[in-house]
Design an enzyme around this catalytic site. Structure first.
Site, PDB file in Angstrom:
ATOM      1  N   ALA A  67       4.027  -4.062  -2.752  1.00  0.00           N
ATOM      2  CA  ALA A  67       5.408  -3.563  -2.667  1.00  0.00           C
ATOM      3  C   ALA A  67       6.258  -4.470  -1.787  1.00  0.00           C
ATOM      4  O   ALA A  67       5.791  -5.027  -0.799  1.00  0.00           O
ATOM      5  CB  ALA A  67       5.415  -2.144  -2.107  1.00  0.00           C
ATOM      6  N   GLY A 112      -0.660  -3.284  -3.324  1.00  0.00           N
ATOM      7  CA  GLY A 112      -0.445  -2.847  -4.699  1.00  0.00           C
ATOM      8  C   GLY A 112      -0.769  -3.903  -5.724  1.00  0.00           C
ATOM      9  O   GLY A 112      -1.082  -3.590  -6.876  1.00  0.00           O
ATOM     10  N   GLU A 115      -4.380  -3.438  -6.272  1.00  0.00           N
ATOM     11  CA  GLU A 115      -4.566  -2.210  -7.055  1.00  0.00           C
ATOM     12  C   GLU A 115      -4.293  -2.469  -8.532  1.00  0.00           C
ATOM     13  O   GLU A 115      -4.979  -1.933  -9.411  1.00  0.00           O
ATOM     14  CB  GLU A 115      -3.648  -1.111  -6.522  1.00  0.00           C
ATOM     15  CG  GLU A 115      -4.066  -0.594  -5.149  1.00  0.00           C
ATOM     16  CD  GLU A 115      -3.194   0.537  -4.662  1.00  0.00           C
ATOM     17  OE1 GLU A 115      -3.685   1.678  -4.598  1.00  0.00           O
ATOM     18  OE2 GLU A 115      -2.001   0.286  -4.348  1.00  0.00           O
ATOM     19  N   GLU A 136      -2.938  -1.387   3.699  1.00  0.00           N
ATOM     20  CA  GLU A 136      -2.108  -0.198   3.890  1.00  0.00           C
ATOM     21  C   GLU A 136      -2.380   0.540   5.195  1.00  0.00           C
ATOM     22  O   GLU A 136      -1.462   1.092   5.811  1.00  0.00           O
ATOM     23  CB  GLU A 136      -2.311   0.769   2.699  1.00  0.00           C
ATOM     24  CG  GLU A 136      -1.639   0.349   1.414  1.00  0.00           C
ATOM     25  CD  GLU A 136      -2.494  -0.590   0.579  1.00  0.00           C
ATOM     26  OE1 GLU A 136      -2.137  -0.845  -0.581  1.00  0.00           O
ATOM     27  OE2 GLU A 136      -3.532  -1.086   1.089  1.00  0.00           O
TER      28      GLU A 136
END
Length: 260
Positions: A67, A112, A115, A136
């Site tokens: 992000a 992300g 991910e 995170e």
């Protein structure tokens, strides 16, 4: 924010749809960028001529840094929830696709971004000094787009726990040793190796590959008998297909099969 029309580049050739992330400098994502990725994956998945979807990056240094922290920190909680939802929809588009989705990684892949590639079916990587990780926890958070269960599935609970609670990064070699990457190619031969890999896979039996992908996803949580029964149902649906008949005939005739 950069011009959205150039953030995603799509090329189709020889049964392969290549989706290139192109948002300098780190392919950091925000809601609109994620929606473009989802759209590209869905459109490639709906194309009968495509068997393999390759997701890569135009950046030499980054695959995806996750992000966009500047946007994330200035958003409202509601706006960030929408961004996370859009990220989950990218993963859903990848996992629900009947195509084999491959990530080609040769730069930093974090948060992300990691991910996203863990939602892919296969991960090809280049040797190098870039970083892989889920940081995170260092922001007081934890992965929220499937990173936790997928990391456990890929590398095991013990190693996943260490990476998740420390937020530390690992090298491409360690990611390969852990089983996070399927292949680790020399940097100077990476693009050629990826092209050869995906083109060879795109010559395969598309229906059988789709059935295998679906089975691998669905068998989790089944007991052994349920898994065996589901395998039987899956293979029975393939016996009368053109590809199965062609595969057997090519074997008997000692030639390379020409699958649909």
């Amino acid at each position: 924010m950069s011009d959205l029309s150039t953030n995603i580049l799509v090329k189709k050739a020889a049964g392969v749809a290549t989706i290139s992330l192109n948002r300098p400098k780190a392919n950091s994502y925000y809601k609109d960028f994620l929606e473009l990725i989802s759209q590209a994956v869905k459109e490639a998945s709906a194309d009968d001529a495509i068997k393999v979807i390759l997701i890569n990056s135009t950046s030499e240094k980054f695959f995806c840094a996750g992000a966009d922290i500047k946007i994330f920190s200035s958003n409202t909680t509601e706006q960030n929830a929408e961004m996370v939802k859009a990220a989950r929809e990218v993963s859903e588009a990848i996992t629900s696709s009947s195509k084999i989705v491959i990530a080609a990684v040769s730069g930093h892949v974090l948060g992300g971004g990691l991910e996203m590639i863990m939602a892919c079916d296969i991960r090809l990587a280049s040797e190098g000094n870039y970083l892989i990780g889920l940081p995170e926890v260092k922001l007081g958070l934890m992965p929220g787009n499937g990173g936790t269960p997928r990391l456990i599935d890929l590398i095991g609970a013990s190693r996943a726990m260490e990476l998740l609670v420390t937020g530390n990064n690992i090298s491409p070699q360690k990611a390969y040793d852990y089983g996070l990457f399927n292949q680790l190619f020399p940097a100077d031969a990476f693009e050629l190796s990826v092209t050869h890999y995906v083109n060879e896979l795109a010559q395969g039996a598309g229906q059988a590959m789709a059935a295998i992908k679906h089975y691998v996803q669905k068998h989790k949580g089944m007991n052994l008998q349920e898994s065996l029964d589901y395998e039987t149902t899956s293979v029975n649906a393939l016996y009368d297909t053109h590809d199965a008949k062609e595969g057997f005939l090519a074997f008997v005739e000692k030639r390379t099969p020409k699958f649909n």
